[in-house]
Motif scaffolding. Structure first.
Motif, PDB file in Angstrom:
ATOM      1  N   ALA A 152       0.834  -1.204   0.000  1.00  0.00           N
ATOM      2  CA  ALA A 152       0.000   0.000   0.000  1.00  0.00           C
ATOM      3  C   ALA A 152       0.869   1.255   0.000  1.00  0.00           C
ATOM      4  O   ALA A 152       0.613   2.215  -0.741  1.00  0.00           O
ATOM      5  N   TRP A 153       1.915   1.253   0.828  1.00  0.00           N
ATOM      6  CA  TRP A 153       2.834   2.390   0.874  1.00  0.00           C
ATOM      7  C   TRP A 153       3.574   2.538  -0.447  1.00  0.00           C
ATOM      8  O   TRP A 153       3.658   3.629  -1.020  1.00  0.00           O
ATOM      9  N   SER A 154       4.093   1.421  -0.954  1.00  0.00           N
ATOM     10  CA  SER A 154       4.928   1.472  -2.152  1.00  0.00           C
ATOM     11  C   SER A 154       4.161   1.959  -3.366  1.00  0.00           C
ATOM     12  O   SER A 154       4.595   2.885  -4.073  1.00  0.00           O
ATOM     13  N   PHE A 155       3.030   1.337  -3.640  1.00  0.00           N
ATOM     14  CA  PHE A 155       2.327   1.616  -4.888  1.00  0.00           C
ATOM     15  C   PHE A 155       1.500   2.894  -4.836  1.00  0.00           C
ATOM     16  O   PHE A 155       1.253   3.513  -5.875  1.00  0.00           O
ATOM     17  N   ASN A 156       1.098   3.311  -3.653  1.00  0.00           N
ATOM     18  CA  ASN A 156       0.274   4.519  -3.556  1.00  0.00           C
ATOM     19  C   ASN A 156       1.080   5.768  -3.218  1.00  0.00           C
ATOM     20  O   ASN A 156       0.876   6.825  -3.815  1.00  0.00           O
ATOM     21  N   ALA A 157       2.015   5.636  -2.267  1.00  0.00           N
ATOM     22  CA  ALA A 157       2.706   6.836  -1.779  1.00  0.00           C
ATOM     23  C   ALA A 157       3.966   7.171  -2.561  1.00  0.00           C
ATOM     24  O   ALA A 157       4.209   8.340  -2.887  1.00  0.00           O
ATOM     25  N   ILE A 158       4.785   6.170  -2.862  1.00  0.00           N
ATOM     26  CA  ILE A 158       6.109   6.465  -3.417  1.00  0.00           C
ATOM     27  C   ILE A 158       6.036   7.152  -4.784  1.00  0.00           C
ATOM     28  O   ILE A 158       6.718   8.161  -5.009  1.00  0.00           O
ATOM     29  N   PRO A 159       5.229   6.665  -5.746  1.00  0.00           N
ATOM     30  CA  PRO A 159       5.155   7.408  -7.016  1.00  0.00           C
ATOM     31  C   PRO A 159       4.658   8.847  -6.833  1.00  0.00           C
ATOM     32  O   PRO A 159       5.130   9.758  -7.520  1.00  0.00           O
ATOM     33  N   ARG A 160       3.724   9.046  -5.920  1.00  0.00           N
ATOM     34  CA  ARG A 160       3.233  10.410  -5.670  1.00  0.00           C
ATOM     35  C   ARG A 160       4.329  11.286  -5.077  1.00  0.00           C
ATOM     36  O   ARG A 160       4.461  12.464  -5.432  1.00  0.00           O
ATOM     37  N   LEU A 161       5.107  10.717  -4.144  1.00  0.00           N
ATOM     38  CA  LEU A 161       6.216  11.480  -3.576  1.00  0.00           C
ATOM     39  C   LEU A 161       7.276  11.764  -4.631  1.00  0.00           C
ATOM     40  O   LEU A 161       7.896  12.830  -4.622  1.00  0.00           O
ATOM     41  N   GLY A 162       7.483  10.810  -5.533  1.00  0.00           N
ATOM     42  CA  GLY A 162       8.414  11.047  -6.631  1.00  0.00           C
ATOM     43  C   GLY A 162       7.990  12.228  -7.478  1.00  0.00           C
ATOM     44  O   GLY A 162       8.815  13.052  -7.896  1.00  0.00           O
ATOM     45  N   GLN A 163       6.688  12.330  -7.741  1.00  0.00           N
ATOM     46  CA  GLN A 163       6.179  13.456  -8.510  1.00  0.00           C
ATOM     47  C   GLN A 163       6.322  14.764  -7.736  1.00  0.00           C
ATOM     48  O   GLN A 163       6.721  15.796  -8.285  1.00  0.00           O
ATOM     49  N   LEU A 164       6.022  14.718  -6.445  1.00  0.00           N
ATOM     50  CA  LEU A 164       6.048  15.924  -5.625  1.00  0.00           C
ATOM     51  C   LEU A 164       7.468  16.436  -5.391  1.00  0.00           C
ATOM     52  O   LEU A 164       7.745  17.634  -5.531  1.00  0.00           O
ATOM     53  N   ILE A 165       8.401  15.522  -5.074  1.00  0.00           N
ATOM     54  CA  ILE A 165       9.741  15.934  -4.667  1.00  0.00           C
ATOM     55  C   ILE A 165      10.704  15.991  -5.841  1.00  0.00           C
ATOM     56  O   ILE A 165      11.485  16.933  -5.979  1.00  0.00           O
TER      57      ILE A 165
END
Length: 260
Positions: free
Chosen positions: A194-207
């Motif tokens: 859940a963390w990997s597939f939902n949060a990490i790509p979004r954080l990649g886009q944000l940061i």
């Protein structure tokens, strides 16, 4: 332990995340990922692992047991954090017991990652080499230790890379591979996915302004063999006394072996 994501492929293709691509294209595709992410790579490592990767790397260096005068080849070494930690730990022992300084070669296929590492400060104990893990340009039996941290899953031909890392080790030399792996319980696996597939790509886009690269990184972790399967690959490359240590419930794993 969770099963590795499986899909059929031919010998002419290789996995790139959840996609199959021609083997001849994977290297350039991976290079593109790290070209785009190099500037924010270290920051994103902190964000993706909530800073825990630093503890994993510290435990890896402790297991490597650096000594004065030794030579490390840090394959897929990127910005050189493991290499710096290795020579620093050896220097601590040298201050107590004497001897020559340890040296490390940071070997990575991606020039942008190496440049990001150099910008962190030059160190005469380190050298930098833009090379392919599958055909290392180092002589036989030249290194006391070979290490690869979070890089083996990006290699097109793991068997060839592992065999070449075995080749460059001196007899009695040690091999350490730190890599994201597979959680050892279903409950942790669900939370981790859940963390990997939902949060990490979004954080990649944000940061990092780059969702696609971090989507690939998440997928490549899921496609990587589980701990036992990769242990067999390390053994097939010629390493002996291979062991596996799970970190954080198997989110990462350290495989170690010896050239005997």
């Amino acid at each position: 332990m969770t099963d590795t994501f499986q899909t059929s492929r031919s010998d002419d293709t290789a996995s790139f995340g959840f996609k199959e691509v021609p083997r001849t294209q994977k290297q350039s595709l991976v290079r593109g990922v790290f070209d785009r992410s190099a500037r924010r790579y270290d920051l994103m490592n902190d964000v993706m692992s909530l800073g825990i990767h630093r503890a994993w790397k510290d435990m890896t260096i402790t297991r490597a047991n650096p000594r004065p005068g030794e030579v490390l080849i840090d394959v897929a070494g990127g910005t050189g954090d493991l290499a710096r930690a290795f020579v620093d730990r050896a220097e601590e022992r040298r201050a107590r017991n004497g001897g020559d300084p340890a040296r490390a070669v940071v070997a990575d296929i991606n020039y942008e990652m190496l440049e990001a590492g150099r910008k962190r400060g030059e160190d005469e104990r380190l050298s930098w080499a833009c090379v392919n893990a599958e055909c290392l340009p180092f002589g036989d039996a030249t290194a006391d230790c070979v290490m690869i941290g979070f890089g083996i899953r990006n290699v097109t031909d793991r068997a060839r890379a592992l065999a070449d890392m075995h080749r460059v080790l001196k007899p009695g030399g040690r091999f350490l591979c730190l890599e994201f792996s597979h959680p050892t319980t279903r409950a942790l696996s669900r939370v981790y996915d859940a963390w990997s597939f939902n949060a990490i790509p979004r954080l990649g886009q944000l940061i990092a302004k780059d969702r696609d690269s971090y989507q690939y990184l998440v997928e490549s972790i899921r496609r990587f063999p589980n701990q036992d399967a990769f242990k067999r690959e390390v053994e097939e490359a010629g390493f002996k006394n291979v062991s596996v240590t799970n970190f954080s419930g198997g989110i990462a794993a350290l495989h170690t072996g010896w050239k005997i």
